[in-house]
Design an enzyme around this catalytic site. Structure first.
Site, short mmCIF file in Angstrom:
data_model
loop_
_atom_site.label_atom_id
_atom_site.label_comp_id
_atom_site.label_asym_id
_atom_site.label_seq_id
_atom_site.Cartn_x
_atom_site.Cartn_y
_atom_site.Cartn_z
N ASP A 179 0.86 -1.19 0.00
CA ASP A 179 0.00 0.00 0.00
C ASP A 179 0.90 1.24 0.00
O ASP A 179 2.03 1.17 -0.47
CB ASP A 179 -0.95 -0.06 1.21
N HIS B 240 2.16 2.04 -3.19
CA HIS B 240 1.21 2.95 -3.82
C HIS B 240 1.68 4.41 -3.74
O HIS B 240 0.88 5.33 -3.81
CB HIS B 240 -0.19 2.80 -3.20
#
Ligand code: NAG
Ligand code: NAG
Length: 411
Positions: free
Chosen positions: A223, A246
């Site tokens: 993430d 991310h």
């Protein structure tokens, strides 16, 4: 993709360490013992024995020590720990936690149990946790469960002068290092590693935190490498290698119509290698507050899916993300000196709310090239105002500044 439960969470079984710092009465009178090894409190360090109680006892001694810099020492070895809280307030102004060995969480979900987390109540004015040891959250069985309520590896709450350096974090069930409501934070020379497909395993999550610097570290997770959430200001992020992951994100802000604000965040000299996003600001429709005075400078991308994103229509993956007539105000954002490659068909996405818009967005000296030729202009540009100078691919909804080379195309 940080969930907005940071401020309301039931702390039970959420973390391996929950570190609560409350301000302390200065009781320094004399100087006593300064290093407290967990081995002296019964820890085995064999990777099999549950050493939780030994850590609690050693912490109690550290926390009760007067004067000097009492240091909790975790020597080399593998220490199996269940969730625990290092509680305070402590008596000394400065407390150190030295991790030389490896701390591992239980390897099954059931073994985590529902124990109250260890509160590292560092009622000290200053807390430093340093390596070269590691903390392994053994997250794999949690990821497989796909439940949202998963523990985070390490949580610091309300610390006023916090230093974290030289530690490695591996495979947390959820975010690896969570820093809430702290003032004066330095994180450096850390390494965070979790698989690209591990859910919600943010590297570092900051909320309600001011005057923080994060530098010289490498973060690869499933993430956000770093997520800056509501209530943060004056945060400098420098020299970070991010990937997979991310990106380095502001938000998401404004989830559940909350009032969230972030300002003065400066991200510099960071590399994104095969990340999904790079420089990203995401807000959920219906929130109030602002994201402003944010800069990304000297950023290098290698095969990033979407390198530059401002998304005021972020609903955590939901297909429908309707505008609600109000949005977190996004303004005074600059993206400068960015280059590299992107892997999908979107290099730059400025997708702003039709009522609030994004104001004073400045882009300069940006050159992003596709790994494979794109069918259409790889840019989305809605309701964003500002200026672009020497930006490739061109961003048509920003006015092109003087001296522009790549940004005078009309669409
Ligand atoms: C962040 O960088 C700016 C500009 O160099 C500096 O003024 C500020 O004090 C820094 N903040 C922190 C927390 O390091
Ligand atoms: C980023 O990449 C550049 C170019 O390869 C390199 O010189 C620099 O050290 C890298 N920085 C980090 C933080 O990895």
């Amino acid at each position: 993709m940080v969930r907005k439960d940071l401020h309301t969470t039931q702390l039970g079984f959420q973390v391996i360490f929950f570190i609560l710092c409350i301000s302390l009465f200065n009781l320094s009178i004399g100087y006593g013992q300064t290093t407290f090894s967990v081995m002296d409190y019964g820890a085995k360090g064999d990777g099999q024995t549950d050493d939780t109680q030994a850590f609690v006892k050693a912490w109690t001694a550290v926390c009760g020590a007067i004067g000097g810099t009492p240091t909790l020492q975790i020597p080399s070895g593998t220490f199996l720990l269940k969730p625990l809280n290092f509680k305070g307030p402590c008596k000394a102004n400065n407390i150190h936690i030295q991790v030389l060995g490896k701390i591992v969480a239980p390897s099954t979900v059931s073994a985590w149990g529902e124990t109250v987390q260890v509160i590292v109540g560092c009622a000290s004015k200053k807390l430093a946790a340093y390596g070269p040891g590691s903390i392994d959250g053994q997250g794999a069985p949690w990821w497989a469960q796909k439940k949202c309520e998963r523990p985070r590896a390490l949580l610091f709450n309300g610390c006023n002068d916090l230093t974290i350096s030289g530690l490695s974090f591996i495979n947390s069930p959820r975010a690896h290092v969570v820093i809430n409501d702290c003032t004066g934070v330095s994180v450096s020379n850390i390494k965070i590693i979790a698989p690209e497909d591990s859910p919600n395993t943010d590297g570092i999550d900051l909320s309600g935190t001011t005057n923080a610097k994060i530098f010289d570290s490498s973060i690869g997770t499933g993430d956000d490498c770093i997520a800056i959430n509501g209530g943060c200001s004056n945060v400098n992020i420098t020299n970070i290698a991010c990937g997979p992951g991310h990106g380095i994100s502001i938000g998401s802000l404004g989830d559940s119509a909350t009032d969230d604000s972030v300002e003065e965040v400066h991200v510099q000299f960071c590399n994104f290698t095969t990340t999904q996003n790079g420089a990203r600001i995401k807000t959920v429709p219906g929130g109030t507050g602002f994201a402003r005075k944010i800069t990304y400078d000297h950023i290098w991308f290698d095969g990033t899916t979407k390198p530059i994103v401002i998304d005021q229509h972020y609903c955590n993956g939901a297909k429908v993300c309707a505008e609600k007539g109000k949005a977190i105000a996004v303004s005074d954002i600059t993206f400068t000196n960015m280059q590299g490659t992107f892997s999908n068909d979107l290099a730059i996405k400025l997708d702003c709310d039709s009522t609030t818009g994004c104001k004073n967005i400045r882009m300069e000296q940006i050159n992003l090239t596709p790994l494979e030729p794109t069918k259409e202009a790889p840019v989305v540009c809605n309701n964003a105002m500002g200026e672009s100078i020497s930006v490739t691919p061109p961003v048509p909804c920003l006015s092109s500044g003087y001296g522009s080379e790549g940004s005078h195309e009309e669409l």
